[in-house]
Design an enzyme around this catalytic site. Structure first.
Site, PDB file in Angstrom:
ATOM      1  N   LYS A   1       7.369   0.848   7.096  1.00  0.00           N
ATOM      2  CA  LYS A   1       7.076   1.978   6.221  1.00  0.00           C
ATOM      3  C   LYS A   1       8.356   2.500   5.585  1.00  0.00           C
ATOM      4  CE  LYS A   1       3.357   3.674   9.217  1.00  0.00           C
ATOM      5  NZ  LYS A   1       2.968   4.776  10.116  1.00  0.00           N
TER       6      LYS A   1
ATOM      7  N   HIS B   1       6.146   5.625  14.538  1.00  0.00           N
ATOM      8  CA  HIS B   1       6.595   6.590  13.535  1.00  0.00           C
ATOM      9  C   HIS B   1       5.827   7.901  13.675  1.00  0.00           C
ATOM     10  CE1 HIS B   1       6.107   8.402   9.425  1.00  0.00           C
ATOM     11  NE2 HIS B   1       7.415   8.423   9.573  1.00  0.00           N
TER      12      HIS B   1
ATOM     13  N   GLN C   1       0.845  -1.188   0.000  1.00  0.00           N
ATOM     14  CA  GLN C   1       0.000   0.000   0.000  1.00  0.00           C
ATOM     15  C   GLN C   1       0.881   1.239   0.000  1.00  0.00           C
ATOM     16  OE1 GLN C   1      -3.285  -0.095   2.819  1.00  0.00           O
ATOM     17  NE2 GLN C   1      -2.925   2.036   3.356  1.00  0.00           N
ATOM     18  N   ASP C   2       0.488   2.253  -0.768  1.00  0.00           N
ATOM     19  CA  ASP C   2       1.142   3.560  -0.751  1.00  0.00           C
ATOM     20  C   ASP C   2       0.180   4.568  -0.140  1.00  0.00           C
ATOM     21  OD1 ASP C   2       3.277   2.457  -2.092  1.00  0.00           O
ATOM     22  OD2 ASP C   2       3.263   3.885  -3.735  1.00  0.00           O
ATOM     23  N   ASN C   3       0.708   5.445   0.729  1.00  0.00           N
ATOM     24  CA  ASN C   3      -0.085   6.500   1.354  1.00  0.00           C
ATOM     25  C   ASN C   3       0.531   7.851   1.035  1.00  0.00           C
ATOM     26  OD1 ASN C   3      -1.713   4.535   2.553  1.00  0.00           O
ATOM     27  ND2 ASN C   3      -0.490   4.488   4.408  1.00  0.00           N
TER      28      ASN C   3
ATOM     29  N   ASP D   1      -4.011  12.042  18.563  1.00  0.00           N
ATOM     30  CA  ASP D   1      -2.610  12.164  18.991  1.00  0.00           C
ATOM     31  C   ASP D   1      -2.489  12.915  20.316  1.00  0.00           C
ATOM     32  OD1 ASP D   1      -1.824  10.749  16.772  1.00  0.00           O
ATOM     33  OD2 ASP D   1      -1.143  12.500  15.653  1.00  0.00           O
TER      34      ASP D   1
ATOM     35  N   ARG E   1       2.328  14.701  13.350  1.00  0.00           N
ATOM     36  CA  ARG E   1       1.522  13.482  13.189  1.00  0.00           C
ATOM     37  C   ARG E   1       2.306  12.328  13.794  1.00  0.00           C
ATOM     38  NH1 ARG E   1      -2.550  13.979   8.792  1.00  0.00           N
ATOM     39  NH2 ARG E   1      -2.345  16.048   7.888  1.00  0.00           N
TER      40      ARG E   1
ATOM     41  N   GLU F   1      -4.555  -0.134  14.933  1.00  0.00           N
ATOM     42  CA  GLU F   1      -3.741   1.076  15.001  1.00  0.00           C
ATOM     43  C   GLU F   1      -3.544   1.513  16.446  1.00  0.00           C
ATOM     44  OE1 GLU F   1      -5.421   4.353  12.850  1.00  0.00           O
ATOM     45  OE2 GLU F   1      -7.272   4.327  13.989  1.00  0.00           O
TER      46      GLU F   1
END
Length: 176
Positions: free
Chosen positions: A62, A109, A36-38, A157, A49, A133
């Site tokens: 990642k 991360h 997957q690419d984000n 966060d 973030r 998550e």
């Protein structure tokens, strides 16, 4: 984690660079399958973030780069039993320098933007699975963030647990 300084070929038109080559990354010790690419855009400087991760069975590695602007990118070792548990490394990734950071499974991360309208592009080794998550509070790991004011945070966060209160699902040498 692995910091990657990418080669770029520049001339009067701009530059050309290779973002990813499986063969080259395997030679660097990154032998994973990306699925997957984000792509993330943060409008305001000092938007922070993180610190994010996905727990097993959907843990993610990642490969992060900055497509526009600049970020200070950070990874924190959260593998129980690791000799470097709780330690962090951070690097400036910019559109101009083309540097990348590989954040392996078992690391949290995060990043803070250094320029307006910064875009972050990253490949993941597993699909997004919201039920797995997790997050750690950005100011609980001793990270020397390049901030002049309190960062702009998401609600999630802002209430993330501190590293000291965290029971990590990652075990050094087992699931990372």
């Amino acid at each position: 984690m692995i910091f990657i300084s990418k080669k770029r070929f520049c001339d009067h038109r701009g530059f050309f660079g290779e973002n990813y080559s499986r063969r080259a990354y395997v030679e660097m010790g990154i032998d994973v399958d990306f699925v997957q690419d984000n792509h993330s855009l943060s409008h305001t400087v000092e938007t922070l973030r993180g610190l994010h991760f996905q727990a097993p069975p959907h843990a993610q590695g990642k490969l992060v780069r900055c497509g526009r602007g600049a970020i200070f990118d950070v990874a924190v070792d959260i593998r129980r039993g690791s000799p470097s548990y709780g330690q962090w490394e951070g690097y400036e990734l910019t559109a101009e320098n083309g540097h990348q950071l590989y954040v392996p499974i078992g690391f949290a991360h995060g990043f803070v933007t250094l320029k307006p309208d910064s875009e972050i592009v990253y490949k993941c080794t597993d699909y997004y699975a919201p039920e797995t998550e997790g997050a750690l509070r950005w100011d609980s790991c001793g990270i020397d963030w390049p901030l002049s004011v309190d960062p702009i945070l998401s609600d999630k966060d802002a209430i993330a647990p501190a590293l000291a209160d965290f029971d990590s699902p990652f075990i050094y040498g087992e699931n990372s």
